[in-house]
Design a protein around this motif. Structure first.
Motif, short mmCIF file in Angstrom:
data_model
loop_
_atom_site.label_atom_id
_atom_site.label_comp_id
_atom_site.label_asym_id
_atom_site.label_seq_id
_atom_site.Cartn_x
_atom_site.Cartn_y
_atom_site.Cartn_z
N CYS A 84 -15.70 -12.45 -20.92
CA CYS A 84 -16.31 -12.58 -19.61
C CYS A 84 -16.44 -14.05 -19.25
O CYS A 84 -16.92 -14.84 -20.06
N TYR A 103 -13.62 -10.68 -16.02
CA TYR A 103 -13.80 -9.97 -17.29
C TYR A 103 -12.50 -9.28 -17.67
O TYR A 103 -11.63 -9.03 -16.83
N ALA A 104 -12.38 -8.99 -18.95
CA ALA A 104 -11.21 -8.27 -19.45
C ALA A 104 -11.60 -7.57 -20.74
O ALA A 104 -12.47 -8.03 -21.48
N ARG A 110 -10.10 -0.13 -24.24
CA ARG A 110 -10.31 0.31 -22.85
C ARG A 110 -10.72 1.78 -22.81
O ARG A 110 -10.45 2.54 -23.72
N ALA A 115 -16.06 -2.48 -19.99
CA ALA A 115 -15.97 -3.34 -18.80
C ALA A 115 -17.21 -3.19 -17.93
O ALA A 115 -17.76 -4.18 -17.43
N THR A 116 -17.68 -1.97 -17.77
CA THR A 116 -18.88 -1.73 -16.98
C THR A 116 -20.08 -2.45 -17.59
O THR A 116 -20.88 -3.08 -16.89
N CYS A 138 -11.25 -8.12 -7.48
CA CYS A 138 -10.21 -7.50 -8.31
C CYS A 138 -8.97 -7.29 -7.45
O CYS A 138 -9.05 -7.27 -6.22
N ASN A 142 -6.02 -2.40 -8.63
CA ASN A 142 -6.69 -2.21 -9.91
C ASN A 142 -7.85 -1.23 -9.73
O ASN A 142 -9.01 -1.61 -9.57
N SER A 145 -10.84 -1.46 -12.28
CA SER A 145 -11.77 -2.55 -12.05
C SER A 145 -12.63 -2.30 -10.82
O SER A 145 -13.83 -2.60 -10.82
N VAL A 148 -15.41 -0.15 -11.89
CA VAL A 148 -16.39 -0.90 -12.68
C VAL A 148 -17.33 -1.67 -11.75
O VAL A 148 -18.55 -1.65 -11.93
#
Length: 173
Positions: A84, A103-104, A110, A115-116, A138, A142, A145, A148
């Motif tokens: 992040c 973030y990734a 995944r 991510a959330t 994003c 995506n 994302s 999220v």
């Protein structure tokens, strides 16, 4: 279906012991033709790189186009599952396309809600620093994302032209 994470995710500063996980993560993202986002500097060595990243939090040693930021790792049970970047202020690029938070999550982690949780914690960190209106962006395509960001209270403001002809969604949390 999203499954529950096996352990508690924490956002923390980059550590000397993270070198193998970060090296693996960079390779995983390169294989997907994506960027992990950390700018590795092999010419200065890992310990100096960790010091450099820590200095960015206080605005030290920043490249000309950077703002003070925290590059944090998402750690679950001692394993780096994601990263992040939290920008405490916005420059011209960030106020249009980059936002306060990037973030990734590493490919093999995944779909577990990480991510959330990364974004939830990033929002708390920014609020603790006095940032009330948080921009998160994003790519328009995506979907994961976007979900999220929406799960964290993001409200879509607009879709704007982005880099490489990929529009960007701009959300405010």
């Amino acid at each position: 279906m999203v499954t529950s994470p096996p352990g508690r995710l924490i956002l923390r500063r980059l550590a000397l012991t993270d070198e193998p996980d970060i090296t693996a993560a960079v390779a995983e993202f390169e294989a997907e033709r994506r960027s992990w986002s950390y700018r590795l500097h092999p010419d200065i060595g890992w310990p100096a790189y960790v010091d450099l990243v820590h200095g960015w939090e206080d605005g030290l040693g920043l490249p000309a186009d950077f703002v003070a930021n925290a590059d944090l790792v998402a750690d679950v049970d001692g394993v780096v599952v994601g990263r992040c970047s939290i920008r405490y202020e916005l420059n011209d690029f960030l106020s249009t396309l980059g936002g306060h938070v990037g973030y990734a999550v590493r490919p093999q982690f995944r779909g577990r809600g990480y991510a959330t949780e990364i974004l939830r914690q990033a929002v708390l960190i920014l609020r603790d620093r006095g940032v009330e209106h948080i921009l998160v962006t994003c790519d328009d395509d995506n979907v994961a994302s976007a979900k999220v960001i929406q799960a964290n209270g993001g409200v879509l403001e607009s879709v704007v032209p982005g880099l490489a002809d990929i529009p960007k969604r701009r959300y405010w949390v």
